[in-house]
Write an enzyme that holds these catalytic residues in place. Structure first.
Site, PDB file in Angstrom:
ATOM      1  N   ASN A  41       0.867  -1.179   0.000  1.00 54.86           N
ATOM      2  CA  ASN A  41       0.000   0.000   0.000  1.00 54.86           C
ATOM      3  C   ASN A  41       0.906   1.232   0.000  1.00 54.86           C
ATOM      4  O   ASN A  41       1.485   1.564   1.031  1.00 54.86           O
ATOM      5  CB  ASN A  41      -0.900  -0.034   1.249  1.00 54.86           C
ATOM      6  CG  ASN A  41      -1.713   1.239   1.407  1.00 54.86           C
ATOM      7  OD1 ASN A  41      -1.813   2.031   0.484  1.00 54.86           O
ATOM      8  ND2 ASN A  41      -2.291   1.418   2.592  1.00 54.86           N
ATOM      9  N   TRP A  42       1.004   1.857  -1.171  1.00 51.99           N
ATOM     10  CA  TRP A  42       1.933   2.995  -1.280  1.00 51.99           C
ATOM     11  C   TRP A  42       1.337   4.303  -0.775  1.00 51.99           C
ATOM     12  O   TRP A  42       2.011   5.326  -0.760  1.00 51.99           O
ATOM     13  CB  TRP A  42       2.391   3.155  -2.742  1.00 51.99           C
ATOM     14  CG  TRP A  42       3.425   2.144  -3.149  1.00 51.99           C
ATOM     15  CD1 TRP A  42       3.866   1.067  -2.422  1.00 51.99           C
ATOM     16  CD2 TRP A  42       4.165   2.115  -4.371  1.00 51.99           C
ATOM     17  NE1 TRP A  42       4.820   0.374  -3.119  1.00 51.99           N
ATOM     18  CE2 TRP A  42       5.025   0.999  -4.321  1.00 51.99           C
ATOM     19  CE3 TRP A  42       4.164   2.918  -5.511  1.00 51.99           C
ATOM     20  CZ2 TRP A  42       5.894   0.672  -5.360  1.00 51.99           C
ATOM     21  CZ3 TRP A  42       5.021   2.595  -6.551  1.00 51.99           C
ATOM     22  CH2 TRP A  42       5.883   1.484  -6.471  1.00 51.99           C
ATOM     23  N   LYS A  43       0.059   4.280  -0.436  1.00 56.21           N
ATOM     24  CA  LYS A  43      -0.616   5.498   0.053  1.00 56.21           C
ATOM     25  C   LYS A  43      -0.361   6.663  -0.909  1.00 56.21           C
ATOM     26  O   LYS A  43      -0.263   6.450  -2.113  1.00 56.21           O
ATOM     27  CB  LYS A  43      -0.159   5.804   1.480  1.00 56.21           C
ATOM     28  CG  LYS A  43      -0.291   4.588   2.394  1.00 56.21           C
ATOM     29  CD  LYS A  43      -0.091   4.883   3.841  1.00 56.21           C
ATOM     30  CE  LYS A  43      -0.258   3.600   4.623  1.00 56.21           C
ATOM     31  NZ  LYS A  43      -0.256   3.798   6.057  1.00 56.21           N
TER      32      LYS A  43
ATOM     33  N   HIS B  30      -9.765   1.540   4.685  1.00 55.90           N
ATOM     34  CA  HIS B  30      -8.489   1.779   5.383  1.00 55.90           C
ATOM     35  C   HIS B  30      -8.718   2.835   6.461  1.00 55.90           C
ATOM     36  O   HIS B  30      -9.495   3.773   6.283  1.00 55.90           O
ATOM     37  CB  HIS B  30      -7.426   2.249   4.383  1.00 55.90           C
ATOM     38  CG  HIS B  30      -6.062   2.259   4.979  1.00 55.90           C
ATOM     39  ND1 HIS B  30      -5.625   3.274   5.794  1.00 55.90           N
ATOM     40  CD2 HIS B  30      -5.049   1.366   4.922  1.00 55.90           C
ATOM     41  CE1 HIS B  30      -4.387   3.012   6.197  1.00 55.90           C
ATOM     42  NE2 HIS B  30      -4.018   1.847   5.684  1.00 55.90           N
TER      43      HIS B  30
ATOM     44  N   GLU C 114      -7.085   5.312   7.318  1.00 53.86           N
ATOM     45  CA  GLU C 114      -6.849   6.699   6.890  1.00 53.86           C
ATOM     46  C   GLU C 114      -8.065   7.234   6.122  1.00 53.86           C
ATOM     47  O   GLU C 114      -8.370   8.423   6.188  1.00 53.86           O
ATOM     48  CB  GLU C 114      -5.542   6.778   6.071  1.00 53.86           C
ATOM     49  CG  GLU C 114      -4.343   6.650   7.006  1.00 53.86           C
ATOM     50  CD  GLU C 114      -3.083   6.062   6.392  1.00 53.86           C
ATOM     51  OE1 GLU C 114      -2.952   6.037   5.162  1.00 53.86           O
ATOM     52  OE2 GLU C 114      -2.228   5.606   7.189  1.00 53.86           O
TER      53      GLU C 114
ATOM     54  N   GLU D   5      -5.494  -4.203  10.811  1.00 51.46           N
ATOM     55  CA  GLU D   5      -4.487  -3.162  10.954  1.00 51.46           C
ATOM     56  C   GLU D   5      -4.797  -2.300  12.182  1.00 51.46           C
ATOM     57  O   GLU D   5      -5.612  -1.357  12.083  1.00 51.46           O
ATOM     58  CB  GLU D   5      -4.476  -2.254   9.711  1.00 51.46           C
ATOM     59  CG  GLU D   5      -4.142  -2.975   8.435  1.00 51.46           C
ATOM     60  CD  GLU D   5      -3.550  -2.014   7.407  1.00 51.46           C
ATOM     61  OE1 GLU D   5      -2.430  -2.272   6.966  1.00 51.46           O
ATOM     62  OE2 GLU D   5      -4.190  -1.005   7.092  1.00 51.46           O
TER      63      GLU D   5
ATOM     64  N   GLY E 284       2.499   2.819  10.736  1.00 51.16           N
ATOM     65  CA  GLY E 284       3.534   3.836  10.580  1.00 51.16           C
ATOM     66  C   GLY E 284       4.231   4.260  11.859  1.00 51.16           C
ATOM     67  O   GLY E 284       4.910   5.288  11.890  1.00 51.16           O
TER      68      GLY E 284
ATOM     69  N   SER F 147       3.257  -1.490  10.486  1.00 47.17           N
ATOM     70  CA  SER F 147       4.693  -1.529  10.784  1.00 47.17           C
ATOM     71  C   SER F 147       5.356  -2.878  10.498  1.00 47.17           C
ATOM     72  O   SER F 147       6.291  -3.272  11.210  1.00 47.17           O
ATOM     73  CB  SER F 147       4.956  -1.093  12.232  1.00 47.17           C
ATOM     74  OG  SER F 147       4.588   0.256  12.408  1.00 47.17           O
TER      75      SER F 147
ATOM     76  N   GLY G 136       4.843   1.554   4.726  1.00 43.77           N
ATOM     77  CA  GLY G 136       6.170   2.184   4.660  1.00 43.77           C
ATOM     78  C   GLY G 136       7.261   1.295   4.064  1.00 43.77           C
ATOM     79  O   GLY G 136       8.010   1.729   3.178  1.00 43.77           O
TER      80      GLY G 136
HETATM   81  P1  PGA Z   1       2.665   0.734   7.572  1.00 46.10           P
HETATM   82  O1  PGA Z   1       1.213   0.947   6.929  1.00 46.10           O
HETATM   83  O2  PGA Z   1       3.209  -0.573   7.058  1.00 46.10           O
HETATM   84  O3  PGA Z   1       3.454   1.929   7.112  1.00 46.10           O
HETATM   85  O4  PGA Z   1       2.483   0.713   9.057  1.00 46.10           O
HETATM   86  C1  PGA Z   1       0.340  -0.130   6.719  1.00 46.10           C
HETATM   87  C2  PGA Z   1      -0.973   0.371   6.168  1.00 46.10           C
HETATM   88  O5  PGA Z   1      -1.456   1.429   6.582  1.00 46.10           O
HETATM   89  O6  PGA Z   1      -1.568  -0.299   5.300  1.00 46.10           O
END
Ligand code: PGA
Length: 245
Positions: A5-7, A92, A94, A160, A166, A204, A226
Site C-alpha cells: 500500500n503505497w498510500k 483503510h 486513513e 491493521e 507507521g 509496521s 512504509g
Molecule cells: P505501515 O502501513 O506498514 O506503514 O504501518 C500499513 C498500512 O497502513 O496499510
C-alpha cells in the site's frame, strides 16, 4: 498474500528506482498473490516499468467508489478495470479517519465483490480502544458490514491496528494470531456463506519482524505500507513469505 500500500507516495523517478531494487532482490513464486496499490495515477506507469514474463504481479487501488456519475474526486469500478487493476483496499483507517468513511459507505462498496473485484477490507482498533480492552468489540462492530453476505475467494480482511500503522509498534505475533482467529470466527458465523476469509496483518511490518508474523497459523499474509516503498525491503519481505530467503 502480500499487498503493498503505497498510500499518497511515489513519483515516476521513485518507481524507476523501486523497480530496479525489487527486480534485483525478488525471487519469483507462482503460488503467491502479490499485489501493489500505488496512487491511481501511477498504476499504468508501474505496470509498464515492471513488465516481465516471470513476474506475476497484481495491481490495485487504495479505494474505489460504489458507483459512477456525479461523485467528484471518485474512481469507479469501470475505471479500476480500465487500469487493469484486480483489487481494491476498502475501509483503510486513513479513509475512515481523514475522509470520514463510515461502515455504511463501506457496506455499499462491498457489493463490488460480486462484480469481479478482489476486495481487501481493512479493520482495526485505535490506541485508546486498545488500552481500554475494546479491541474485539470494535472489530466485531466493523465486521457487521459482512452480516449475511456471500463471501467468496476474492474477499480478504486486513487487520491493521491504527496505533501500529507507521509507528514502528506492533502487537506481539501471538496477539495478532489470536485476533486473526477471532476475526475468522466472527466472519464465519455471521456471513451468509459461512466462509472463513483470509486475514492479512498490517501495521509496521518490515523485513525484521515479518517472519515472526508469517510463522503464525492464522496470518495469511501482510499489508505493507512504509516498508513497501523500498523495492529491496519489499522484495525481502515477499521472499521471507515464500520461504526462499
Ligand atoms: P505501515 O502501513 O506498514 O506503514 O504501518 C500499513 C498500512 O497502513 O496499510
Amino acid at each position: 498474500m502480500i499487498i503493498a500500500n503505497w498510500k499518497c507516495n511515489g513519483s515516476k523517478k521513485m518507481i524507476h528506482e523501486w523497480v530496479k531494487e525489487f527486480k534485483g532482490t525478488y525471487i519469483s513464486s507462482d503460488e503467491l498473490y502479490l499485489g501493489i496499490a500505488p496512487a491511481y495515477i501511477h498504476v499504468e506507469y508501474l505496470a509498464d516499468s515492471l513488465t516481465s514474463n516471470d513476474l506475476d504481479i497484481k495491481y490495485g487501488v487504495q479505494n474505489v467508489d460504489l458507483s459512477s456519475g456525479a461523485r467528484t474526486g471518485a474512481i469507479s469500478l469501470d475505471m479500476v478495470h480500465d487500469m487493469a487493476c484486480s483489487f481494491s483496499l476498502i475501509g483503510h483507517s486513513e479513509m475512515r479517519n481523514i475522509y470520514g468513511e463510515t461502515n455504511e459507505n463501506i457496506s455499499g462498496k462491498l457489493d463490488l465483490i460480486d462484480k469481479g473485484l478482489d476486495v481487501i477490507l481493512c479493520i482495526g482498533e485505535s490506541a485508546e480502544e486498545n488500552h481500554n480492552s475494546k479491541t474485539k468489540e470494535v472489530l466485531k462492530n466493523q465486521l457487521q458490514v459482512l452480516k449475511g453476505r456471500n463471501l467468496a475467494e476474492n474477499f480478504t480482511i486486513a487487520y491493521e491496528p491504527v496505533w501500529a500503522i507507521g509507528t514502528g509498534q506492533t502487537p506481539t505475533s501471538e496477539q495478532i494470531n489470536e485476533i486473526h482467529n477471532f476475526i475468522k470466527d466472527v466472519v464465519q458465523s455471521s456471513s451468509g456463506s459461512n466462509a472463513v476469509p483470509k486475514v492479512l496483518y498490517g501495521g509496521s511490518v518490515d523485513e525484521n519482524n515479518a517472519q515472526s508474523f508469517f510463522n503464525e497459523d492464522f496470518v495469511d499474509g501482510a499489508l505493507i505500507g512504509g516498508a513497501s516503498l523500498n523495492g529491496n525491503s519489499f522484495a525481502k519481505i515477499v521472499n521471507l513469505y515464500n520461504g526462499v530467503d
